[in-house]
Enzyme design. Structure first.
Site, PDB file in Angstrom:
ATOM      1  N   GLY A  36       0.920  -1.193   0.090  1.00 32.13           N
ATOM      2  CA  GLY A  36      -0.126  -0.143   0.123  1.00 32.13           C
ATOM      3  C   GLY A  36       0.960   1.282  -0.058  1.00 32.13           C
ATOM      4  CG  HIS A  37       3.325   2.110   3.376  1.00 34.30           C
ATOM      5  ND1 HIS A  37       3.441   0.921   4.134  1.00 34.30           N
ATOM      6  CD2 HIS A  37       2.623   3.286   4.056  1.00 34.30           C
ATOM      7  CE1 HIS A  37       2.883   1.224   5.330  1.00 34.30           C
ATOM      8  NE2 HIS A  37       2.588   2.713   5.322  1.00 34.30           N
ATOM      9  CD  GLN A  61       0.012   9.640  13.651  1.00 33.79           C
ATOM     10  OE1 GLN A  61       0.899  10.359  12.832  1.00 33.79           O
ATOM     11  NE2 GLN A  61      -0.566   8.735  12.988  1.00 33.79           N
ATOM     12  N   GLY A 148      -3.171   7.589   1.511  1.00 35.09           N
ATOM     13  CA  GLY A 148      -4.200   6.697   1.216  1.00 35.09           C
ATOM     14  C   GLY A 148      -5.679   6.808   1.532  1.00 35.09           C
ATOM     15  CD  GLN A 149     -11.004   5.951  -1.016  1.00 30.62           C
ATOM     16  OE1 GLN A 149     -10.778   6.254  -2.227  1.00 30.62           O
ATOM     17  NE2 GLN A 149     -11.768   4.832  -0.754  1.00 30.62           N
ATOM     18  CE  LYS A 150      -6.285   0.027   6.461  1.00 31.28           C
ATOM     19  NZ  LYS A 150      -5.888   0.659   7.665  1.00 31.28           N
ATOM     20  CD  GLN A 154      -3.805   9.941   8.374  1.00 28.92           C
ATOM     21  OE1 GLN A 154      -3.305   9.761   9.331  1.00 28.92           O
ATOM     22  NE2 GLN A 154      -3.134   9.024   7.290  1.00 28.92           N
ATOM     23  CB  SER A 187       1.957  -0.841   9.669  1.00 30.70           C
ATOM     24  OG  SER A 187       2.424  -0.159   8.373  1.00 30.70           O
TER      25      SER A 187
HETATM   26  P1  AMP Z   1       0.989   4.871   7.857  1.00 27.27           P
HETATM   27  O1  AMP Z   1       2.434   4.277   7.786  1.00 27.27           O
HETATM   28  O2  AMP Z   1       0.047   3.663   8.131  1.00 27.27           O
HETATM   29  O3  AMP Z   1       0.899   6.169   8.712  1.00 27.27           O
HETATM   30  O4  AMP Z   1       0.386   5.240   6.218  1.00 27.27           O
HETATM   31  C1  AMP Z   1       1.052   5.918   5.801  1.00 27.27           C
HETATM   32  C2  AMP Z   1       0.427   6.528   4.291  1.00 27.27           C
HETATM   33  O5  AMP Z   1       0.304   5.079   3.549  1.00 27.27           O
HETATM   34  C3  AMP Z   1      -1.184   6.871   4.576  1.00 27.27           C
HETATM   35  O6  AMP Z   1      -1.263   8.165   3.751  1.00 27.27           O
HETATM   36  C4  AMP Z   1      -1.865   5.685   4.569  1.00 27.27           C
HETATM   37  O7  AMP Z   1      -3.451   6.173   4.323  1.00 27.27           O
HETATM   38  C5  AMP Z   1      -1.256   4.941   3.440  1.00 27.27           C
HETATM   39  N1  AMP Z   1      -1.643   3.504   3.515  1.00 27.27           N
HETATM   40  C6  AMP Z   1      -1.865   2.764   4.319  1.00 27.27           C
HETATM   41  N2  AMP Z   1      -2.203   1.630   4.221  1.00 27.27           N
HETATM   42  C7  AMP Z   1      -2.538   1.551   2.797  1.00 27.27           C
HETATM   43  C8  AMP Z   1      -3.070   0.860   1.971  1.00 27.27           C
HETATM   44  N3  AMP Z   1      -3.581  -0.523   2.215  1.00 27.27           N
HETATM   45  N4  AMP Z   1      -3.275   1.407   0.673  1.00 27.27           N
HETATM   46  C9  AMP Z   1      -2.992   2.623   0.178  1.00 27.27           C
HETATM   47  N5  AMP Z   1      -2.506   3.107   1.062  1.00 27.27           N
HETATM   48  C10 AMP Z   1      -2.308   2.995   2.522  1.00 27.27           C
END
Ligand code: AMP
Length: 283
Positions: A36-37, A61, A148-150, A154, A187
């Protein structure tokens, strides 16, 4: 890939990047990277010339100390993945770099968006998100920010923060990447056993059931059924909600026109999972 730990070095390399690499694309993360990242890095590469990624597990956060302590860290692997994806610069600050002593706490007037769903269940979470993303934007000075729209809410919060701070950056919201099974990549999935990963699939199943059973009228029956099913499958559910896709205002009675999003937050043991799906009208 250039790797820097200090804001001054980050600024130096950004300022002195080759002159043909004009547009800076930025992907902030907390590491423990997955596909995803990497999809955000790829999108950033398509839509900008110089791609910066940050890895920083942001303490402000986390509203739950155990969640912060147990956040997975896989830095060597993350670096390999970013190299392979063609990221140009990785910013890897420590806490003192981002929050030097005496750092003033800025308050962001986020209004309604901070009061619902994640905002309601994770007190102070979005202030912490805004604080770090604002600092990172000031350091990286990107043209485009890829998120990410996940993390649906946010993205809305960060858009609001961009407006409040009058930052010139353009937010690009990217699709959620899922495992073949349908599980939204996260993660925090690293903390799940194989059996729990199967169990976690009930979240996307519930969201898809809402999507396919949606019809104009009252929404409570749909959300209640999903809530009950998740509880029966062993989750501790924070919320199952159907909301306006643009404002996240709750929708109790659908007119068949309004764009909607369905969102879930639920715990499997102590691991909190979130997911969402756009519904008819918003697709
Ligand atoms: P995080 O490391 O979880 O803070 O996420 C960093 C970025 O990656 C944020 O913009 C999340 O929305 C995005 N992200 C996390 N999981 C996914 C996913 N499964 N698909 C796409 N983007 C993601």
């Amino acid at each position: 890939m250039i790797i820097v730990k200090h804001i001054e070095d980050l600024k130096y390399f950004i300022h002195n990047r080759p002159s043909h690499l004009k547009l800076i694309g930025f992907v902030p993360t907390m590491g423990a990277l997955h596909a995803g990242h990497i999809s955000l890095i790829q999108k950033a590469k398509e839509e900008s010339d110089f791609v910066v990624c940050s890895i920083f597990v942001n303490p402000t956060q986390f509203n739950n100390a155990a969640d912060f302590d147990k956040y997975p860290i896989t830095i060597e692997r993350d670096i390999d993945m970013l190299e392979a994806a063609g990221c140009d610069l990785l910013f890897l600050p420590d806490v003192n770099e981002m929050y030097p002593s005496g750092d003033p706490v800025v308050f962001y007037e986020l209004g309604f968006i901070e009061t619902v769903l994640e905002g309601a269940f994770r007190s102070g979470h979005f202030q912490g998100v805004c604080r770090i993303v604002d600092k990172l934007l000031q350091a990286v000075t990107p043209h485009r920010l890829f998120m990410g729209q996940k993390d649906y809410q946010q993205c809305m919060v960060v858009q609001k923060m961009i407006e409040i701070t009058q930052s010139p950056v353009q937010l690009v919201v990217c699709d959620c990447v899922r495992e073949e099974s349908g599980l939204a990549m996260s993660s925090r999935n690293m903390r799940l056993s194989e059996a729990q990963k199967k169990q976690a699939l009930h979240i996307i199943k519930c969201l898809r059931t809402i999507q396919s059973n949606l019809k104009p009228g009252e929404m409570h029956t749909l959300t209640k059924a999903a809530f009950t099913l998740l509880e029966k499958e062993g989750f501790k559910v924070d919320y199952v909600a159907i909301a306006d896709a643009q404002t996240l205002a709750p929708v109790s009675n659908w007119d068949g026109q309004q764009k909607l999003v369905a969102l879930v937050a639920a715990y499997l043991q102590e691991v909190r999972l979130i997911d969402n799906i756009l519904l008819k009208g918003a697709l």
